[in-house]
Design a protein around this motif. Structure first.
Motif, mmCIF file in Angstrom:
data_model
loop_
_atom_site.group_PDB
_atom_site.id
_atom_site.type_symbol
_atom_site.label_atom_id
_atom_site.label_comp_id
_atom_site.label_asym_id
_atom_site.label_seq_id
_atom_site.Cartn_x
_atom_site.Cartn_y
_atom_site.Cartn_z
ATOM 1 N N ILE A 1 0.896 -1.212 -0.126
ATOM 2 C CA ILE A 1 0.058 -0.020 0.052
ATOM 3 C C ILE A 1 1.016 1.114 0.067
ATOM 4 C CG2 ILE A 1 -1.784 1.498 1.395
ATOM 5 C CD1 ILE A 1 -2.722 -1.326 2.233
ATOM 6 N N PHE A 2 1.920 1.281 0.812
ATOM 7 C CA PHE A 2 2.839 2.489 0.598
ATOM 8 C C PHE A 2 3.560 2.732 -0.674
ATOM 9 C CE2 PHE A 2 7.260 3.940 1.330
ATOM 10 C CZ PHE A 2 7.026 5.035 1.820
ATOM 11 N N VAL A 3 4.110 1.538 -1.237
ATOM 12 C CA VAL A 3 4.492 1.718 -2.483
ATOM 13 C C VAL A 3 3.580 2.266 -3.588
ATOM 14 C CG1 VAL A 3 5.289 0.452 -4.501
ATOM 15 C CG2 VAL A 3 6.364 -0.237 -1.892
ATOM 16 N N VAL A 4 2.234 1.827 -3.522
ATOM 17 C CA VAL A 4 1.376 2.141 -4.464
ATOM 18 C C VAL A 4 0.916 3.670 -4.100
ATOM 19 C CG1 VAL A 4 -1.113 1.994 -5.233
ATOM 20 C CG2 VAL A 4 0.368 -0.042 -4.828
ATOM 21 N N ALA A 5 0.867 4.083 -2.804
ATOM 22 C CA ALA A 5 0.644 5.625 -2.474
ATOM 23 C C ALA A 5 1.661 6.556 -2.899
ATOM 24 C CB ALA A 5 0.623 5.527 -0.785
ATOM 25 N N THR A 6 3.133 6.077 -3.476
ATOM 26 C CA THR A 6 4.010 6.917 -3.549
ATOM 27 C C THR A 6 3.719 7.341 -4.997
ATOM 28 O OG1 THR A 6 5.376 4.960 -4.508
ATOM 29 C CG2 THR A 6 5.815 5.786 -2.240
ATOM 30 N N MET A 7 2.901 6.708 -5.860
ATOM 31 C CA MET A 7 2.416 7.096 -7.272
ATOM 32 C C MET A 7 1.769 8.600 -7.164
ATOM 33 S SD MET A 7 1.572 3.741 -9.491
ATOM 34 C CE MET A 7 0.430 3.170 -8.459
ATOM 35 N N ALA A 8 1.154 8.851 -5.815
ATOM 36 C CA ALA A 8 0.639 10.009 -5.799
ATOM 37 C C ALA A 8 1.263 11.270 -5.507
ATOM 38 C CB ALA A 8 -0.470 9.874 -4.607
ATOM 39 N N VAL A 9 2.664 10.951 -5.455
ATOM 40 C CA VAL A 9 3.721 12.002 -5.179
ATOM 41 C C VAL A 9 4.207 12.679 -6.461
ATOM 42 C CG1 VAL A 9 5.884 12.748 -3.930
ATOM 43 C CG2 VAL A 9 4.122 11.134 -2.847
ATOM 44 N N PRO A 10 3.935 13.872 -6.958
ATOM 45 C CA PRO A 10 4.644 14.142 -8.304
ATOM 46 C C PRO A 10 6.015 14.244 -8.188
ATOM 47 C CG PRO A 10 3.050 15.983 -7.269
ATOM 48 C CD PRO A 10 3.306 14.934 -6.157
ATOM 49 N N MET A 11 6.869 13.692 -9.529
ATOM 50 C CA MET A 11 8.069 13.551 -9.308
ATOM 51 C C MET A 11 8.824 15.039 -9.321
ATOM 52 S SD MET A 11 10.112 13.099 -12.715
ATOM 53 C CE MET A 11 12.165 13.301 -12.785
ATOM 54 N N GLN A 12 8.148 16.321 -9.546
ATOM 55 C CA GLN A 12 8.644 17.579 -9.190
ATOM 56 C C GLN A 12 8.939 17.827 -7.861
ATOM 57 O OE1 GLN A 12 6.028 16.636 -11.081
ATOM 58 N NE2 GLN A 12 6.426 17.464 -13.229
ATOM 59 N N LEU A 13 8.233 17.419 -6.936
ATOM 60 C CA LEU A 13 8.592 17.638 -5.641
ATOM 61 C C LEU A 13 10.110 16.992 -5.284
ATOM 62 C CD1 LEU A 13 5.213 16.778 -3.908
ATOM 63 C CD2 LEU A 13 6.431 19.047 -4.209
ATOM 64 N N GLY A 14 10.512 16.039 -5.914
ATOM 65 C CA GLY A 14 11.737 15.393 -5.606
ATOM 66 C C GLY A 14 12.806 15.933 -6.445
ATOM 67 N N VAL A 15 12.749 16.764 -7.235
ATOM 68 C CA VAL A 15 13.684 17.286 -8.175
ATOM 69 C C VAL A 15 14.791 18.023 -7.532
ATOM 70 C CG1 VAL A 15 14.269 18.801 -10.152
ATOM 71 C CG2 VAL A 15 12.415 17.230 -10.359
ATOM 72 N N VAL A 16 14.492 19.075 -6.625
ATOM 73 C CA VAL A 16 15.752 19.830 -6.130
ATOM 74 C C VAL A 16 16.400 19.040 -4.995
ATOM 75 C CG1 VAL A 16 16.052 21.766 -4.551
ATOM 76 C CG2 VAL A 16 14.193 21.931 -6.282
ATOM 77 N N PRO A 17 16.001 18.253 -4.399
ATOM 78 C CA PRO A 17 16.816 17.451 -3.390
ATOM 79 C C PRO A 17 17.535 16.527 -4.108
ATOM 80 C CG PRO A 17 14.700 16.672 -3.080
ATOM 81 C CD PRO A 17 14.560 17.913 -3.815
ATOM 82 N N LEU A 18 16.890 15.713 -5.300
ATOM 83 C CA LEU A 18 17.670 14.727 -6.043
ATOM 84 C C LEU A 18 18.986 15.384 -6.794
ATOM 85 C CD1 LEU A 18 17.475 11.778 -6.697
ATOM 86 C CD2 LEU A 18 16.080 12.487 -8.552
ATOM 87 N N TYR A 19 18.709 16.598 -7.320
ATOM 88 C CA TYR A 19 19.953 17.241 -7.974
ATOM 89 C C TYR A 19 20.874 17.592 -6.816
ATOM 90 C CZ TYR A 19 22.305 20.774 -10.824
ATOM 91 O OH TYR A 19 23.444 21.121 -11.603
ATOM 92 N N ILE A 20 20.427 17.940 -5.998
ATOM 93 C CA ILE A 20 21.506 18.197 -4.847
ATOM 94 C C ILE A 20 22.217 17.244 -4.400
ATOM 95 C CG2 ILE A 20 21.737 19.038 -2.355
ATOM 96 C CD1 ILE A 20 19.554 20.876 -2.654
ATOM 97 N N LEU A 21 21.506 16.012 -4.335
ATOM 98 C CA LEU A 21 22.466 14.733 -3.878
ATOM 99 C C LEU A 21 23.147 14.324 -5.030
ATOM 100 C CD1 LEU A 21 22.623 12.116 -2.226
ATOM 101 C CD2 LEU A 21 20.772 11.270 -3.625
#
Length: 310
Positions: free
Chosen positions: A144-164
Motif C-alpha cells: 500500500i505504501f509503494v502504491v501510495a508513492t505514485m500520488a507524489v509528483p516527481m517535481q517535488l523530488g527534483v531539487v533534493p535529487l539534484y543536490i544529492l
C-alpha cells in the motif's frame, strides 16, 4: 428437455451464425432455421475505429506535412495537404547540426531507455513475486505504501535529487537519469497483480518439493509465467524513458543530452524553423515505431493476459 420437445443446435460459419431447430426423435430432420445476429462488428464499430485511428495518425501526418516543407509552410494559408519534397534535406540538417549532436543523443536515448526498461522489468517482477507469493509480516501495508508513492509528483523530488547527485558528482552523467528510474511503483503494482492471478501456488509447492530455493523458484517459475505482463511493462517503460524530457533537461549537459533534450535545442534560436523541428520530431519517433513493429505481438498478448482471467 423431454423426448417430444425439439432441440436447438447452432451452426457457425466464418461470417454468419444460424440457429437450427432439430426434431429430437429424428435428428436429421430440420424443422426450421432462423438467422442469429453474428459476432462480426457493424458499421458503427468500424466508423468509430476509423475516427480513433485518424485522430491518432493526424499529428504524425501534420508533422510530415510541415517537416517536408520549408520555413514558410506552417504560415501559408494555402498550404498543400500533400507532403513536400524537402523532408530528406530537413532531416539531414537536423542530423548534421553540431549544436544538436544527433547521433550522440540517439545513442544516449537508446542506451538509457533500454537499461531502464530492463531494470524496471526485473526489479518490478522480483518485488511483485515477493508481494504476491511470499508471505511476510507487513507485506500488505508495504505494498500500500509503494502504491501510495505514485500520488507524489516527481517535481517535488527534483531539487533534493539534484543536490544529492551534485554532491556525488554525477550531474552531467547519463547515469543520473538511469539510477532514479531503476524501479517504479507502478511496475511493482502491475506485476504483483498479474503474478497473484496467473501463477498458482501449486507451482511453488512443486518447486519446493524439487529442492528449489526462493530465488531459483522465481527464475524458473515466476519469470516465465510473468513474461506477457513483463513485456508490456518493458515496452511502456521504454517509451516513457525515451520521451522523458524534464529530468534529463535539468541534470544533463547540453553536450551530452538525450534525444528530446537535443531536439529542444532546435528551438533555441531567435527564429524557429518548424520544418526543421518537426523533421527532427519524426526522426525521433522512428525507433519507437520499429520497436512496436517487432514487439507488437508481445504487447497484444500482455494486454490480453491482463484483461482475461483464467
Amino acid at each position: 428437455m423431454t423426448a417430444t420437445e425439439p432441440a436447438t443446435q447452432a451452426t457457425t460459419s466464418l461470417n454468419t451464425v444460424t440457429a437450427v431447430t432439430v426434431d429430437a426423435k429424428d435428428p436429421k430432420r430440420r424443422l426450421r432455421s432462423r438467422p442469429v445476429r453474428g459476432s462480426r462488428p457493424g458499421w458503427f464499430v468500424y466508423t468509430a475505429l476509423a475516427v480513433v485511428l485518424g485522430s491518432a495518425l493526424f499529428p504524425y501526418y501534420w508533422s510530415l506535412l510541415i517537416g517536408s516543407g520549408d520555413a514558410g509552410t506552417i504560415r501559408d494559408p494555402n498550404m498543400s495537404w500533400l507532403p513536400g519534397g524537402n523532408f530528406i534535406e530537413n532531416a539531414l540538417t537536423v542530423v548534421n547540426d553540431p549544436a544538436v549532436n544527433f547521433w550522440r543523443a540517439l545513442w544516449n536515448s537508446i542506451y538509457s531507455s533500454a537499461l531502464i526498461a530492463l531494470s524496471v522489468v526485473f526489479f518490478s517482477t522480483l518485488a511483485g513475486w515477493a508481494f504476491a507469493k511470499l508471505k511476510f509480516k507487513g507485506g500488505k501495508w508495504l505494498l500500500i505504501f509503494v502504491v501510495a508513492t505514485m500520488a507524489v509528483p516527481m517535481q517535488l523530488g527534483v531539487v533534493p535529487l539534484y543536490i544529492l547527485f551534485a554532491d556525488l558528482g554525477w550531474t552531467g552523467n547519463i547515469g543520473a537519469i538511469i539510477i532514479p528510474a531503476l524501479v517504479t511503483a507502478f511496475g511493482v503494482f502491475w506485476m504483483t497483480q498479474y503474478i497473484q492471478q496467473s501463477v498458482p501456488d501449486e507451482l511453488l509447492e512443486a518447486a519446493r518439493v524439487d529442492g528449489a530455493n526462493s530465488f531459483r523458484t522465481f527464475l524458473t517459475v515466476g519469470l516465465p509465467a510473468a513474461r506477457p505482463a513483463a513485456a508490456m511493462l518493458g515496452l511502456f517503460t521504454f517509451v516513457t524513458a525515451w520521451n522523458n524530457f524534464f529530468w534529463p533537461f535539468i541534470v544533463l549537459d547540453r553536450s551530452d543530452p538525450t534525444l528530446p533534450v537535443a531536439l529542444s535545442l532546435l528551438q533555441s534560436n531567435h527564429f524557429v524553423d518548424y520544418s526543421i523541428v518537426l523533421a527532427g520530431v519524426l526522426l525521433s519517433t522512428i525507433p519507437l515505431l520499429i520497436l512496436f513493429v517487432f514487439a507488437g505481438k508481445q504487447l497484444v498478448s500482455g494486454i490480453m493476459a491482463g484483461a482475461v482471467k483464467g
